[in-house]
Design a protein around this motif. Structure first.
Motif, short mmCIF file in Angstrom:
data_model
loop_
_atom_site.label_atom_id
_atom_site.label_comp_id
_atom_site.label_asym_id
_atom_site.label_seq_id
_atom_site.Cartn_x
_atom_site.Cartn_y
_atom_site.Cartn_z
N LEU A 3 0.79 -1.38 0.12
CA LEU A 3 -0.09 0.00 -0.02
C LEU A 3 1.07 1.34 0.03
O LEU A 3 0.28 2.38 -0.21
N VAL A 4 2.11 1.29 0.35
CA VAL A 4 2.97 2.46 0.39
C VAL A 4 3.95 2.44 -0.87
O VAL A 4 4.44 3.20 -1.23
N ALA A 5 3.61 1.24 -1.76
CA ALA A 5 4.76 1.31 -2.94
C ALA A 5 3.98 1.39 -4.15
O ALA A 5 4.44 1.44 -5.11
N PHE A 6 2.71 0.92 -4.17
CA PHE A 6 2.04 0.77 -5.31
C PHE A 6 0.72 1.85 -5.64
O PHE A 6 0.17 2.16 -4.52
N ASP A 7 0.33 2.21 -7.00
CA ASP A 7 -0.69 3.17 -6.97
C ASP A 7 -1.99 2.47 -6.95
O ASP A 7 -3.24 3.00 -6.58
N ALA A 8 -1.95 1.14 -7.40
CA ALA A 8 -3.09 0.30 -7.25
C ALA A 8 -2.76 -1.18 -6.70
O ALA A 8 -1.74 -1.65 -7.42
N VAL A 9 -3.59 -1.61 -5.88
CA VAL A 9 -3.62 -2.97 -5.60
C VAL A 9 -4.80 -3.60 -6.00
O VAL A 9 -5.72 -3.12 -5.79
N LEU A 10 -4.59 -5.05 -6.50
CA LEU A 10 -5.76 -5.57 -7.08
C LEU A 10 -5.78 -6.83 -6.35
O LEU A 10 -5.40 -7.94 -6.70
N PRO A 11 -6.66 -6.81 -5.01
CA PRO A 11 -6.68 -8.31 -4.36
C PRO A 11 -7.81 -9.05 -4.61
O PRO A 11 -8.59 -8.52 -5.72
N THR A 12 -7.96 -10.10 -4.20
CA THR A 12 -9.22 -10.89 -4.46
C THR A 12 -9.60 -11.86 -3.05
O THR A 12 -8.93 -11.12 -1.97
N VAL A 13 -10.75 -12.50 -3.23
CA VAL A 13 -11.33 -12.98 -2.02
C VAL A 13 -10.46 -13.76 -0.93
O VAL A 13 -10.58 -13.76 0.30
N THR A 14 -9.21 -14.32 -1.35
CA THR A 14 -8.25 -14.90 -0.36
C THR A 14 -7.33 -13.81 0.31
O THR A 14 -6.65 -14.35 1.24
N ASP A 15 -7.50 -12.65 -0.14
CA ASP A 15 -6.88 -11.55 0.63
C ASP A 15 -7.54 -10.59 1.93
O ASP A 15 -8.44 -10.20 1.70
N ARG A 16 -7.15 -11.14 3.11
CA ARG A 16 -7.84 -10.59 4.26
C ARG A 16 -7.38 -9.29 4.47
O ARG A 16 -6.00 -9.12 4.84
N MET A 17 -8.06 -8.30 4.11
CA MET A 17 -7.52 -6.98 4.32
C MET A 17 -8.18 -6.23 5.44
O MET A 17 -9.10 -5.15 5.12
N GLY A 18 -7.96 -6.61 6.71
CA GLY A 18 -8.79 -6.20 7.82
C GLY A 18 -8.09 -4.80 8.42
O GLY A 18 -7.21 -4.15 7.64
N PRO A 19 -8.61 -4.23 9.27
CA PRO A 19 -8.06 -2.84 9.77
C PRO A 19 -6.37 -2.90 9.96
O PRO A 19 -5.91 -1.76 9.90
N GLU A 20 -5.91 -4.04 10.35
CA GLU A 20 -4.75 -3.89 10.77
C GLU A 20 -4.01 -3.69 9.46
O GLU A 20 -2.77 -3.33 9.31
N VAL A 21 -4.23 -3.94 8.28
CA VAL A 21 -3.64 -3.63 7.01
C VAL A 21 -3.45 -2.16 6.84
O VAL A 21 -2.59 -1.86 6.32
N PHE A 22 -4.40 -1.39 7.23
CA PHE A 22 -4.35 0.10 6.87
C PHE A 22 -4.14 0.66 8.11
O PHE A 22 -3.63 1.87 7.65
#
Ligand code: NAI
Ligand code: 3PY
Length: 326
Positions: free
Chosen positions: A47-66
């Motif tokens: 998230l600090v290196a890319f302009d766009a990140v393209l995740p999918t259903v296997t990617d748990r992006m909970g609050p700790e990610v942000f």
């Protein structure tokens, strides 16, 4: 981003080759060549290196990610329609747009729901296993007798894009009577297309249906929507189909209902905490399980990728992405 530099885009899993090729042509694209789910630390770095990140259903992006980040990422282009794995409120607080891929997977996901319904009602999984084990002793009137599907009542929880496709298949293909339970009121002309009647509670739907198919989103709001109490309201011999999200069903309660023979069977394409499958489910009878295959056709998986590309193109052109969800 330096002027004229191509946006840096990270794709978190391998995608169909045609879509990856197009991404490489249009963007400074990086792929997760090992094709394994990324960790929280991987995501924070992305998230600090890319302009766009393209995740999918296997990617748990909970609050700790942000939490506490100053991101370079401006858009999460999710590959898939369900986005309950992303904390969209946390993304929005950081000014990150989130998009998904609706419509292009509705047919194929409804097809898998119908496949599960037919397989469990007609004992197709059991039959195939028996035959391959060399245990088939020949046709006989009492062998693997299942339940007739044509003309029965199908209750649909979540009458959105996929729920409506399921209703079309069941009503027009199998003469089923459709009951609907949806969070909001469904327009009469939409119900009329499949002769459906909207009921006002999950309980009423469970009590009146021979088959219940789940097509609502996952996430905290719908966790254990189908719990022990609601399972107890199903007709004896009724069937439950889940292609929505694993957490929508209390799996321990479902396994108990199956093991005690209180319902006729179930078909699951999704699991709470997948790819782990609860041991109780593994041991339960009259259960058909598929490894999250809903959208898994060549045509649909490509269309999902190109749908993400449409959203990226609009976003980087300064326009509103068509499938913005947050
Ligand atoms: N098994 C698989 O491979 C796939 C699974 N899915 C799952 O299917 C879900 C539905 O996708 P779409 O039909 O495109 O979404 P949608 O947004 O068009 O439809 C969802 C419907 O559920 C309703 N709903 C939400 N909460 C409800 C509740 N508690 N009770 C009753 N209705 C409720 C909404 O009002 C909406 O009408 C996705 O969110 C995803 O989780 C989607 C694609 C593939
Ligand atoms: O799109 C989704 O929500 C899926 O589960 C995979 O297609």
């Amino acid at each position: 981003m330096a002027e004229n530099a191509r946006p840096r885009v990270l794709v978190t899993r391998r995608w169909p080759a045609a879509v990856e090729d197009k991404l490489s042509e249009l963007y400074d694209a990086e792929f997760n060549s090992e094709d394994v789910p990324m960790t929280v630390e991987d995501f924070r770095a992305a998230l600090v290196a890319f302009d766009a990140v393209l995740p999918t259903v296997t990617d748990r992006m909970g609050p700790e990610v942000f939490d506490g980040l100053v991101p370079r990422t401006k858009i999460l282009g999710n590959y898939g329609v369900g986005f309950s794995h992303i904390d969209t409120a946390a993304a929005s607080r950081l000014g990150i747009v989130v998009t998904n891929t609706p419509d292009v997977l509705s047919d194929c996901t409804a097809d898998i729901a119908m496949t599960l319904l037919l397989m469990v009602a007609r004992r197709a999984g059991e039959g195939e296993r028996e035959l391959r084990a060399g245990a088939w002793t020949g046709w006989r009137p009492t062998h693997l007798v299942g339940t007739k599907v044509t003309g029965k009542v199908l209750g649909i929880v979540g009458f959105g894009r996929i729920g409506q496709e399921m209703a079309r298949r069941a009503h027009h293909g199998f003469g089923m009577t459709i009951l609907v339970q949806n969070r909001s009121k469904v327009a009469q002309e939409v119900l009329d297309q499949v002769g459906a009647v909207q009921v006002d509670s999950v309980e009423a739907l469970m009590e009146a249906s021979d088959f219940v198919s789940l097509h609502c989103p996952g996430g905290a709001a719908n966790r254990h929507l189908v719990n022990a109490d609601r399972l107890a309201r199903m007709k004896p011999g009724g069937f439950l189909i889940n292609t929505a999200r694993g957490e929508v069903v209390d799996e321990a309660a479902l396994a108990a209902a199956l093991t005690e023979g209180r319902i006729g069977g179930a078909g699951l394409d999704v699991f709470d905490g997948e790819p782990r499958v609860a041991p109780e489910l593994m041991a339960a009878p009259n259960l058909v399980m598929l490894p999250h295959l809903g959208s898994a056709t060549r045509e649909t998986r490509e269309a999902m990728g190109f749908r993400v590309l449409d959203n990226l193109a609009a976003f980087f052109a300064g326009e509103a992405p068509p499938d913005r969800v947050a």
